[in-house]
Enzyme design. Structure first.
Site, PDB file in Angstrom:
ATOM      1  N   TYR A 124      43.160  38.427  32.618  1.00  0.00           N
ATOM      2  CA  TYR A 124      42.153  38.076  33.631  1.00  0.00           C
ATOM      3  C   TYR A 124      42.045  39.151  34.724  1.00  0.00           C
ATOM      4  O   TYR A 124      43.064  39.653  35.221  1.00  0.00           O
ATOM      5  CB  TYR A 124      42.491  36.717  34.273  1.00  0.00           C
ATOM      6  CG  TYR A 124      41.558  36.444  35.426  1.00  0.00           C
ATOM      7  CD1 TYR A 124      40.233  36.099  35.179  1.00  0.00           C
ATOM      8  CD2 TYR A 124      41.954  36.640  36.742  1.00  0.00           C
ATOM      9  CE1 TYR A 124      39.340  35.930  36.225  1.00  0.00           C
ATOM     10  CE2 TYR A 124      41.072  36.468  37.797  1.00  0.00           C
ATOM     11  CZ  TYR A 124      39.769  36.120  37.526  1.00  0.00           C
ATOM     12  OH  TYR A 124      38.875  35.964  38.550  1.00  0.00           O
ATOM     13  N   ASP A 165      33.747  43.509  47.663  1.00  0.00           N
ATOM     14  CA  ASP A 165      35.054  42.838  47.586  1.00  0.00           C
ATOM     15  C   ASP A 165      36.154  43.487  48.434  1.00  0.00           C
ATOM     16  O   ASP A 165      36.943  42.779  49.023  1.00  0.00           O
ATOM     17  CB  ASP A 165      35.509  42.794  46.117  1.00  0.00           C
ATOM     18  CG  ASP A 165      36.618  41.784  45.861  1.00  0.00           C
ATOM     19  OD1 ASP A 165      36.593  40.703  46.476  1.00  0.00           O
ATOM     20  OD2 ASP A 165      37.521  42.080  45.059  1.00  0.00           O
ATOM     21  N   LYS A 187      42.981  43.903  42.951  1.00  0.00           N
ATOM     22  CA  LYS A 187      43.790  43.248  43.976  1.00  0.00           C
ATOM     23  C   LYS A 187      45.185  43.875  44.086  1.00  0.00           C
ATOM     24  O   LYS A 187      45.730  44.002  45.178  1.00  0.00           O
ATOM     25  CB  LYS A 187      43.903  41.751  43.668  1.00  0.00           C
ATOM     26  CG  LYS A 187      42.555  41.022  43.611  1.00  0.00           C
ATOM     27  CD  LYS A 187      41.741  41.285  44.820  1.00  0.00           C
ATOM     28  CE  LYS A 187      40.696  40.288  45.191  1.00  0.00           C
ATOM     29  NZ  LYS A 187      39.411  40.206  44.642  1.00  0.00           N
ATOM     30  N   SER A 219      37.924  34.484  47.927  1.00  0.00           N
ATOM     31  CA  SER A 219      37.279  34.608  46.620  1.00  0.00           C
ATOM     32  C   SER A 219      36.361  33.419  46.367  1.00  0.00           C
ATOM     33  O   SER A 219      36.706  32.280  46.701  1.00  0.00           O
ATOM     34  CB  SER A 219      38.342  34.644  45.525  1.00  0.00           C
ATOM     35  OG  SER A 219      39.257  35.676  45.779  1.00  0.00           O
ATOM     36  N   THR A 265      29.702  38.265  47.269  1.00  0.00           N
ATOM     37  CA  THR A 265      28.796  39.104  46.485  1.00  0.00           C
ATOM     38  C   THR A 265      27.340  38.816  46.856  1.00  0.00           C
ATOM     39  O   THR A 265      26.531  39.739  46.983  1.00  0.00           O
ATOM     40  CB  THR A 265      29.056  38.892  44.974  1.00  0.00           C
ATOM     41  OG1 THR A 265      30.445  39.138  44.744  1.00  0.00           O
ATOM     42  CG2 THR A 265      28.227  39.824  44.123  1.00  0.00           C
ATOM     43  N   HIS A 289      40.039  42.500  52.300  1.00  0.00           N
ATOM     44  CA  HIS A 289      39.247  41.777  51.296  1.00  0.00           C
ATOM     45  C   HIS A 289      37.827  41.587  51.848  1.00  0.00           C
ATOM     46  O   HIS A 289      37.425  40.480  52.193  1.00  0.00           O
ATOM     47  CB  HIS A 289      39.931  40.426  51.059  1.00  0.00           C
ATOM     48  CG  HIS A 289      39.463  39.695  49.851  1.00  0.00           C
ATOM     49  ND1 HIS A 289      39.610  38.341  49.696  1.00  0.00           N
ATOM     50  CD2 HIS A 289      38.845  40.118  48.726  1.00  0.00           C
ATOM     51  CE1 HIS A 289      39.122  37.967  48.540  1.00  0.00           C
ATOM     52  NE2 HIS A 289      38.647  39.023  47.927  1.00  0.00           N
ATOM     53  N   ARG A 343      43.138  34.051  38.704  1.00  0.00           N
ATOM     54  CA  ARG A 343      44.381  34.630  39.207  1.00  0.00           C
ATOM     55  C   ARG A 343      45.459  33.558  39.270  1.00  0.00           C
ATOM     56  O   ARG A 343      45.179  32.418  39.616  1.00  0.00           O
ATOM     57  CB  ARG A 343      44.185  35.214  40.610  1.00  0.00           C
ATOM     58  CG  ARG A 343      43.779  36.667  40.612  1.00  0.00           C
ATOM     59  CD  ARG A 343      43.642  37.210  42.010  1.00  0.00           C
ATOM     60  NE  ARG A 343      42.542  36.587  42.721  1.00  0.00           N
ATOM     61  CZ  ARG A 343      42.677  35.686  43.674  1.00  0.00           C
ATOM     62  NH1 ARG A 343      43.882  35.295  44.065  1.00  0.00           N
ATOM     63  NH2 ARG A 343      41.628  35.167  44.252  1.00  0.00           N
ATOM     64  N   CYS A 384      33.454  32.598  47.675  1.00  0.00           N
ATOM     65  CA  CYS A 384      32.818  31.980  48.853  1.00  0.00           C
ATOM     66  C   CYS A 384      31.532  32.708  49.223  1.00  0.00           C
ATOM     67  O   CYS A 384      31.075  32.641  50.368  1.00  0.00           O
ATOM     68  CB  CYS A 384      33.772  31.981  50.040  1.00  0.00           C
ATOM     69  SG  CYS A 384      35.123  30.820  49.861  1.00  0.00           S
ATOM     70  N   ASN A 429      34.895  29.767  37.009  1.00  0.00           N
ATOM     71  CA  ASN A 429      35.262  31.131  37.431  1.00  0.00           C
ATOM     72  C   ASN A 429      34.827  32.154  36.377  1.00  0.00           C
ATOM     73  O   ASN A 429      35.444  33.202  36.220  1.00  0.00           O
ATOM     74  CB  ASN A 429      36.776  31.227  37.683  1.00  0.00           C
ATOM     75  CG  ASN A 429      37.164  32.488  38.452  1.00  0.00           C
ATOM     76  OD1 ASN A 429      36.423  32.942  39.337  1.00  0.00           O
ATOM     77  ND2 ASN A 429      38.305  33.072  38.115  1.00  0.00           N
ATOM     78  N   SER A 430      33.760  31.836  35.633  1.00  0.00           N
ATOM     79  CA  SER A 430      33.257  32.836  34.675  1.00  0.00           C
ATOM     80  C   SER A 430      32.668  33.997  35.463  1.00  0.00           C
ATOM     81  O   SER A 430      32.155  33.815  36.567  1.00  0.00           O
ATOM     82  CB  SER A 430      32.237  32.214  33.718  1.00  0.00           C
ATOM     83  OG  SER A 430      31.193  31.595  34.423  1.00  0.00           O
ATOM     84  N   ARG A 431      32.725  35.177  34.887  1.00  0.00           N
ATOM     85  CA  ARG A 431      32.474  36.391  35.664  1.00  0.00           C
ATOM     86  C   ARG A 431      31.573  37.372  34.931  1.00  0.00           C
ATOM     87  O   ARG A 431      31.474  37.344  33.705  1.00  0.00           O
ATOM     88  CB  ARG A 431      33.808  37.101  35.924  1.00  0.00           C
ATOM     89  CG  ARG A 431      34.821  36.288  36.727  1.00  0.00           C
ATOM     90  CD  ARG A 431      34.746  36.630  38.172  1.00  0.00           C
ATOM     91  NE  ARG A 431      35.604  35.802  39.016  1.00  0.00           N
ATOM     92  CZ  ARG A 431      35.850  36.090  40.287  1.00  0.00           C
ATOM     93  NH1 ARG A 431      35.335  37.169  40.840  1.00  0.00           N
ATOM     94  NH2 ARG A 431      36.591  35.299  41.013  1.00  0.00           N
TER      95      ARG A 431
HETATM   96  O1  SAT Z   1      40.007  37.096  40.630  1.00  0.00           O
HETATM   97  S1  SAT Z   1      39.802  38.418  41.194  1.00  0.00           S
HETATM   98  O2  SAT Z   1      40.883  38.735  42.109  1.00  0.00           O
HETATM   99  O3  SAT Z   1      39.682  39.430  40.192  1.00  0.00           O
HETATM  100  C1  SAT Z   1      38.362  38.362  42.085  1.00  0.00           C
HETATM  101  C2  SAT Z   1      38.559  37.517  43.267  1.00  0.00           C
HETATM  102  O4  SAT Z   1      39.105  36.411  43.142  1.00  0.00           O
HETATM  103  O5  SAT Z   1      38.159  37.932  44.363  1.00  0.00           O
HETATM  104 MN    MN Z   2      37.905  39.137  45.899  1.00  0.00          MN
END
Ligand code: SAT
Ligand code: MN
Length: 591
Positions: free
Chosen positions: A201, A277, A210, A252, A257, A230, A73, A254, A372-374
Site C-alpha cells: 500500500y 500532500d 510518508k 489524510s 487534494t 503534511h 496505512r 480530508c 480508500n481506493s486511490r
Molecule cells: O496513505 S498515504 O500515506 O499514502 C496517503 C495519505 O494517507 O495521505
Molecule cells: Mn497525506
C-alpha cells in the site's frame, strides 16, 4: 571497485534472494516494460499486478487490485527506531534499533525469492534544490516501481548525482507474504534507512512519501533548522493578477487534494497547484518563508472525486502522457472497462464489479470502490500546475493554514493572534479519523498540524522546533485554521465546500495583506460579516452565524482534552505552549 550503492544492493540481494536484479533508469520505455510485466507475469494475491483500462477514455491508465488486508496505512505496525525511546516520543511506536534490525533481517531472509528486485535511485525535491534528498529504494513489486516513477524524480537523474557517494537515504521494501503478522514499516533515522515488509500500500510501500519525506525529513529538518510538513502548496491569483502562495495541512482524506486543485466559484480568482500532500519549508537569507513540494505526483483518494468536487483532477486523470495513471481498488464499469467509484457519476453504471472483483448490486450499506481506493498520477498532467512548481527555490509563503475534520465546535475559519499562538492552536487540533488509516473511522483524535502519524520524533520537541522556526522569520506568516466539516443540528453540512472554499482563501490572503476585517474571540479572529465574501451564494445568515460561532463551554472541554494530550509529552512540551493554554483558559472564562 563497486560503488557504495552497488555494494548495498549486492548485500540486500544476498539477504533477500531475488531471482533477478533490475536497475531502473526511469525512462518511458522502462515504465511500459514494467506495466507489461505486471499484466502478463507478476501476480499479487494470485491476480495480475495490472490490467489495462479503456485506453480511449482513460489514456495510459491501468488497474491494480491489492490484497484485501492491505488497503491503508497501518499505523500500529509503523515504528520509529531512534536509539532512545524518548526521542521517538509517545506519538510513535518504538523498538530498539538493534532489535528491530534483527527482526527485519530474519523476516527478509529469502523474502524476494522467485521475484525481481527493482533498484530505484530517486530524488525527493528538485535535484538542484539545497534540500534535495537523494535516495535509493529496492522493491520486489512492479506496482511500487511504476508508482515511484510517477511520484518521484526516479532513475538516471538520481543515479548520476549519487554516483560514488555513500550518503544516500536507503529504503528496502518487499511485499513479503502480505501477512499483517509479518508486516512492519521500520524507520531508522540515525542511519537514514527505511525498511518495510508485508504491504504494497502507498503510504507503507512508496518509501519516498510518508516514510522519507515526512518521518525521516521531519527529523532531519529538526536538526538542520527546517520543516517537513503534511501540507499542500497553492498559489491564489486574485482578479488583479497578484498571486499569493499558501500552504495548508489537513489529515489524510480530508480534502487536501481537492483544495490543491480548487476551481474557484468566485469570478476572477484562480488557484494554481504546486503540491497536494507534502511541503518542505525553510527560511531564506532574507528571512522569508519558502516552500517546495518534494513529490512529482498525486496519490489521491478516488471516492468523492467528481466533475463537481474536483473537475481538474478528472482532467488530470484523463490527460494521458508518457506517465501511466494507476487506479487501485476502485470498482470497474464492465460495459466499457472504466474505473468507477462512488460519486464519479450520479447513477451506478449498469454492470459494475466491486474493488475485489465481485459483481456489484447497489445497496445502501455497500460501496463498490474501497473507501480508500486511490489514483496515482503525474502532477505534470495537472491543468492548474503552477509555473513555479519545478523551481528549486520554491515559492514565498504568505500564510499557513491548518485544519481537521470536525462535525462540531471548530469554526469554518479563524486566525491565530500571532505565530506562537498559532503553533499552540495547531498543537491541539483534533480531527475525526478517516479510511486512510486502518481502524475505526470517525473517532476524534488529536492530530497536531495533521502530523500525528508522520512526525519522526517526539512531538513535544516538534512543537519547540515550530516555535524556534517562527523566530527565524522577519515577518512570520499568519496562521489560520479551517474546518469544512461543521454540521448543523439537523446533521447537514453548514458549508457547501469545494469551489466555494475560495471565499475562505480570499479572506485568508486579504488578512495576510492587512486588508480584511475580523472579530476577536477567545480562540482567535473570525471574519466579520463585511469581510467574508458571500456574494452570489445561497447561504442563510443563520448558517453563517453558526459557521463562525465560538462555543465557550465546548472550547473549555476541548482544552481539557488537549491538556490530557499534552501531558503525554511531559517535560517535552515547551513552556510557551503551557502559557498559551493558561491564557486561553482565562480568555474563555472572562468572555
Ligand atoms: O496513505 S498515504 O500515506 O499514502 C496517503 C495519505 O494517507 O495521505
Ligand atoms: Mn497525506
Amino acid at each position: 571497485m563497486p560503488t557504495p550503492l552497488e555494494k548495498w544492493v549486492e548485500e540486500t540481494a544476498e539477504l533477500t534472494g531475488p531471482k533477478k536484479i533490475y536497475f531502473c533508469d526511469g525512462s518511458d520505455a522502462e515504465a511500459r516494460v514494467l506495466i507489461e510485466k505486471g499484466i502478463s507475469e507478476e501476480k499479487i494475491n494470485g491476480k495480475p499486478v495490472f490490467s489495462r483500462l479503456n485506453q480511449t477514455l482513460w489514456p495510459n491508465s491501468y488497474y491494480h487490485q491489492s490484497h484485501p488486508n492491505d488497503v491503508a496505512r497501518t499505523e500500529n505496525l509503523t515504528f520509529v527506531c531512534h536509539s532512545h525511546k524518548d526521542t521517538a516520543g509517545p506519538n510513535n511506536n518504538w523498538m530498539d534499533p538493534a532489535e528491530a534490525k534483527m527482526k527485519m533481517t530474519i523476516l527478509s531472509r529469502g523474502v524476494m525469492r522467485g521475484r525481481t528486485m527493482y533498484v530505484m535511485p530517486f530524488v525527493m525535491g528538485h535535484p538542484d534544490s539545497p534540500f534535495a534528498k537523494f535516495c535509493v529504494q529496492v522493491t520486489d513489486s512492479a506496482y511500487v516501481a511504476v508508482s515511484m516513477r510517477i511520484m518521484t524524480r526516479m532513475g538516471k537523474v538520481a543515479a548520476e548525482r549519487i554516483g560514488s557517494r555513500a550518503d544516500f537515504i536507503k529504503g528496502i521494501h518487499s511485499i513479503g507474504e502480505l501477512d499483517p503478522n509479518k508486516r512492519f514499516i521500520m524507520h531508522f533515522p540515525e542511519e537514514n534507512l527505511i525498511w518495510s515488509i508485508g504491504s504494497g500500500y502507498g503510504g507503507n510501500a512508496l518509501l519516498g512519501k510518508k516514510c522519507i519525506s515526512l518521518r525521516l525529513a521531519s527529523w532531519i529538518g529538526r536538526n538542520e533548522g527546517w520543516l517537513a510538513e503534511h501540507m499542500i502548496i497553492i498559489g491564489i491569483e486574485d482578479p488583479g493578477g497578484k498571486v499569493s502562495y499558501v500552504t495548508a495541512a489537513l489529515p489524510s482524506a480530508c480534502g487536501k487534494t481537492n483544495l490543491a486543485m480548487l476551481r474557484s466559484a468566485l469570478p476572477g480568482y484562480k488557484v494554481w497547484t504546486l503540491g497536494d500532500d507534502i511541503a518542505w519549508l525553510w527560511v531564506d537569507k532574507a528571512g522569508q518563508l519558502r516552500a517546495i513540494n518534494p513529490e512529482t505526483g498525486f496519490f489521491g483518494v478516488a471516492p468523492g472525486t467528481s466533475p463537481k468536487t474536483n473537475p481538474s483532477m478528472l482532467d488530470t486523470l484523463k490527460a494521458g502522457s508518457f506517465f501511466p495513471t494507476l487506479f487501485t481498488n476502485t470498482a470497474i464499469n464492465l460495459d466499457n472497462n472504466e474505473p468507477w467509484w462512488e460519486d464519479l457519476t450520479k447513477d451506478y453504471p449498469a454492470h459494475l464489479i466491486d474493488w475485489q472483483g465481485n459483481k456489484f448490486t447497489p445497496s445502501p450499506d455497500k460501496k463498490a470502490a474501497h473507501a480508500n481506493s486511490r489514483f496515482t498520477v503525474s502532477i505534470k498532467q495537472c491543468p492548474t500546475l503552477a509555473k513555479e512548481y519545478d523551481s528549486p527555490q520554491g515559492v514565498p509563503i504568505s500564510a499557513i493554514i491548518l485544519g481537521g475534520r470536525r462535525t462540531t465546535l471548530v469554526p469554518l475559519v479563524y486566525e491565530s493572534f500571532n505565530f506562537a499562538h498559532g503553533v499552540f492552536c495547531g498543537s491541539m487540533i483534533g480531527s475525526e479519523t478517516t479510511a486512510a488509516q486502518a481502524g475505526a473511522v470517525g473517532l476524534l483524535r488529536r492530530d497536531p498540524m495533521a502530523m500525528l502519524p508522520f512526525c519522526g520524533y517526539n512531538m513535544g520537541d516538534y512543537f519547540s522546533h515550530w516555535l524556534d522556526f517562527g523566530k527565524k522569520m522577519v515577518n512570520p506568516p499568519r496562521i489560520f485554521f479551517i474546518n469544512w466539516f461543521r454540521r448543523g443540528e439537523n446533521g447537514k453540512f453548514l458549508w457547501p465546500g469545494f469551489g466555494e472554499n475560495i471565499r475562505v482563501l480570499k479572506w485568508v490572503i486579504e488578512r495576510a495583506q492587512g486588508k480584511a476585517g475580523a472579530v476577536e474571540t477567545p480562540i482567535g479572529f473570525v471574519p466579520d460579516a463585511k469581510s467574508f465574501d458571500t456574494s452570489g451564494m445561497d447561504l442563510s445568515l443563520e448558517n453563517l452565524d453558526k459557521l463562525f460561532a465560538v462555543d465557550h463551554k465546548g472550547w473549555d472541554a476541548e482544552l481539557k482534552d488537549a491538556k490530557i494530550f499534552f501531558e503525554k509529552f511531559g517535560s517535552h512540551v515547551p513552556q510557551e505552549l503551557r502559557n498559551e493554554l493558561v491564557t486561553l483558559e482565562k480568555r474563555l472564562k472572562v468572555t
